[in-house]
Enzyme design. Sequence first.
Site, PDB file in Angstrom:
ATOM      1  N   ARG A  97       0.832  -1.197   0.000  1.00 15.51           N
ATOM      2  CA  ARG A  97       0.000   0.000   0.000  1.00 15.51           C
ATOM      3  C   ARG A  97       0.873   1.257   0.000  1.00 15.51           C
ATOM      4  O   ARG A  97       1.884   1.310   0.723  1.00 15.51           O
ATOM      5  CB  ARG A  97      -0.911   0.015   1.233  1.00 15.51           C
ATOM      6  CG  ARG A  97      -2.015  -0.999   1.168  1.00 15.51           C
ATOM      7  CD  ARG A  97      -2.953  -0.867   2.355  1.00 15.51           C
ATOM      8  NE  ARG A  97      -3.395  -2.174   2.809  1.00 15.51           N
ATOM      9  CZ  ARG A  97      -4.321  -2.907   2.222  1.00 15.51           C
ATOM     10  NH1 ARG A  97      -4.925  -2.448   1.154  1.00 15.51           N
ATOM     11  NH2 ARG A  97      -4.646  -4.100   2.701  1.00 15.51           N
TER      12      ARG A  97
ATOM     13  N   ILE B  25       2.081   4.771   1.037  1.00 13.47           N
ATOM     14  CA  ILE B  25       2.094   5.391   2.371  1.00 13.47           C
ATOM     15  C   ILE B  25       1.253   6.675   2.411  1.00 13.47           C
ATOM     16  O   ILE B  25       0.826   7.099   3.496  1.00 13.47           O
ATOM     17  CB  ILE B  25       3.566   5.670   2.792  1.00 13.47           C
ATOM     18  CG1 ILE B  25       3.700   5.715   4.303  1.00 13.47           C
ATOM     19  CG2 ILE B  25       4.103   6.914   2.133  1.00 13.47           C
ATOM     20  CD1 ILE B  25       5.136   5.687   4.783  1.00 13.47           C
TER      21      ILE B  25
ATOM     22  N   ASN C 258       4.757   6.890 -13.319  1.00 16.44           N
ATOM     23  CA  ASN C 258       5.376   8.190 -13.525  1.00 16.44           C
ATOM     24  C   ASN C 258       6.815   8.012 -13.986  1.00 16.44           C
ATOM     25  O   ASN C 258       7.532   7.155 -13.462  1.00 16.44           O
ATOM     26  CB  ASN C 258       5.344   8.999 -12.226  1.00 16.44           C
ATOM     27  CG  ASN C 258       3.928   9.361 -11.816  1.00 16.44           C
ATOM     28  OD1 ASN C 258       3.106   9.725 -12.644  1.00 16.44           O
ATOM     29  ND2 ASN C 258       3.625   9.231 -10.527  1.00 16.44           N
TER      30      ASN C 258
ATOM     31  N   VAL D  37      10.531   8.144  -6.666  1.00 16.45           N
ATOM     32  CA  VAL D  37      11.305   6.955  -6.289  1.00 16.45           C
ATOM     33  C   VAL D  37      11.805   6.317  -7.582  1.00 16.45           C
ATOM     34  O   VAL D  37      11.009   5.940  -8.457  1.00 16.45           O
ATOM     35  CB  VAL D  37      10.458   5.952  -5.479  1.00 16.45           C
ATOM     36  CG1 VAL D  37      11.297   4.727  -5.122  1.00 16.45           C
ATOM     37  CG2 VAL D  37       9.897   6.610  -4.212  1.00 16.45           C
TER      38      VAL D  37
ATOM     39  N   HIS E 179       7.677   1.528 -10.681  1.00 23.52           N
ATOM     40  CA  HIS E 179       6.531   1.034  -9.922  1.00 23.52           C
ATOM     41  C   HIS E 179       5.265   1.476 -10.619  1.00 23.52           C
ATOM     42  O   HIS E 179       5.208   2.560 -11.190  1.00 23.52           O
ATOM     43  CB  HIS E 179       6.552   1.553  -8.480  1.00 23.52           C
ATOM     44  CG  HIS E 179       6.775   3.014  -8.367  1.00 23.52           C
ATOM     45  ND1 HIS E 179       8.031   3.594  -8.482  1.00 23.52           N
ATOM     46  CD2 HIS E 179       5.911   4.043  -8.202  1.00 23.52           C
ATOM     47  CE1 HIS E 179       7.918   4.901  -8.367  1.00 23.52           C
ATOM     48  NE2 HIS E 179       6.641   5.206  -8.202  1.00 23.52           N
TER      49      HIS E 179
ATOM     50  N   HIS F 263       1.367   2.383 -10.077  1.00 22.11           N
ATOM     51  CA  HIS F 263       0.340   2.741  -9.096  1.00 22.11           C
ATOM     52  C   HIS F 263      -0.989   2.126  -9.538  1.00 22.11           C
ATOM     53  O   HIS F 263      -1.369   2.267 -10.712  1.00 22.11           O
ATOM     54  CB  HIS F 263       0.128   4.257  -9.060  1.00 22.11           C
ATOM     55  CG  HIS F 263       1.297   5.058  -8.595  1.00 22.11           C
ATOM     56  ND1 HIS F 263       1.330   5.651  -7.350  1.00 22.11           N
ATOM     57  CD2 HIS F 263       2.460   5.397  -9.196  1.00 22.11           C
ATOM     58  CE1 HIS F 263       2.462   6.328  -7.216  1.00 22.11           C
ATOM     59  NE2 HIS F 263       3.166   6.191  -8.322  1.00 22.11           N
TER      60      HIS F 263
HETATM   61  P1  AMP Z   1       6.183   8.292  -7.712  1.00 24.45           P
HETATM   62  O1  AMP Z   1       5.879   9.719  -7.377  1.00 24.45           O
HETATM   63  O2  AMP Z   1       5.451   7.777  -8.912  1.00 24.45           O
HETATM   64  O3  AMP Z   1       7.674   8.022  -7.762  1.00 24.45           O
HETATM   65  O4  AMP Z   1       5.560   7.449  -6.523  1.00 24.45           O
HETATM   66  C1  AMP Z   1       6.225   7.158  -5.347  1.00 24.45           C
HETATM   67  C2  AMP Z   1       5.174   6.760  -4.360  1.00 24.45           C
HETATM   68  O5  AMP Z   1       5.789   6.069  -3.296  1.00 24.45           O
HETATM   69  C3  AMP Z   1       4.409   7.935  -3.739  1.00 24.45           C
HETATM   70  O6  AMP Z   1       3.011   7.796  -4.030  1.00 24.45           O
HETATM   71  C4  AMP Z   1       4.700   7.806  -2.252  1.00 24.45           C
HETATM   72  O7  AMP Z   1       3.603   8.138  -1.444  1.00 24.45           O
HETATM   73  C5  AMP Z   1       5.088   6.345  -2.131  1.00 24.45           C
HETATM   74  N1  AMP Z   1       5.961   6.002  -1.024  1.00 24.45           N
HETATM   75  C6  AMP Z   1       7.104   6.645  -0.649  1.00 24.45           C
HETATM   76  N2  AMP Z   1       7.666   6.013   0.403  1.00 24.45           N
HETATM   77  C7  AMP Z   1       6.869   4.949   0.688  1.00 24.45           C
HETATM   78  C8  AMP Z   1       6.901   3.922   1.654  1.00 24.45           C
HETATM   79  N3  AMP Z   1       7.897   3.842   2.578  1.00 24.45           N
HETATM   80  N4  AMP Z   1       5.920   2.991   1.661  1.00 24.45           N
HETATM   81  C9  AMP Z   1       4.924   3.064   0.752  1.00 24.45           C
HETATM   82  N5  AMP Z   1       4.830   4.013  -0.197  1.00 24.45           N
HETATM   83  C10 AMP Z   1       5.779   4.946  -0.231  1.00 24.45           C
END
Ligand code: AMP
Length: 116
Positions: free
Chosen positions: A29, A31, A87, A96, A100, A102
């Site tokens: 999930r 965060i 993204n 990140v 990944h 979403h």
């Molecule tokens: P992006 O902006 O597409 O790189 O998405 C990165 C996503 O990772 C964001 O929606 C954050 O809320 C999520 N995120 C960052 N750190 C964590 C974590 N420790 N656990 C779960 N989700 C995270």
Amino acid sequence: MPDTIFHKILRREIPADIVYEDEHLIAFRDIAPQAPVHVLFVPKRDYATLNDVPEEDAVVIGRLATAAARYAKAQGVAESGYRIVMNCNQDAGQTVFQIHLHLLAGAPLGRFGTPA
Ligand code: AMP
């Protein structure tokens, strides 16, 4: 070696609310959820962005998408609908740098793709 927060989750160095895992990917999930269902599907192979996935590894992306669809079905949101998003780099707001997908679902979603 790439070392993002998602690699730390994969190595179980930091906690996450993991909802699915197999030999190829992990799902947990988000965060900071942007919808009632907001789950991230992350491959175990390292790719910083979608730009780094070669044609011969297209199956990696397919597995993320089909795992997200299976999860949506299991959660009962496949028929009502969902969105999958990946993204890539600055203009899309990637934060990140391990790819990944979403999965967003559980309520009507706003439109997307408009300049900030
Ligand atoms: P992006 O902006 O597409 O790189 O998405 C990165 C996503 O990772 C964001 O929606 C954050 O809320 C999520 N995120 C960052 N750190 C964590 C974590 N420790 N656990 C779960 N989700 C995270």
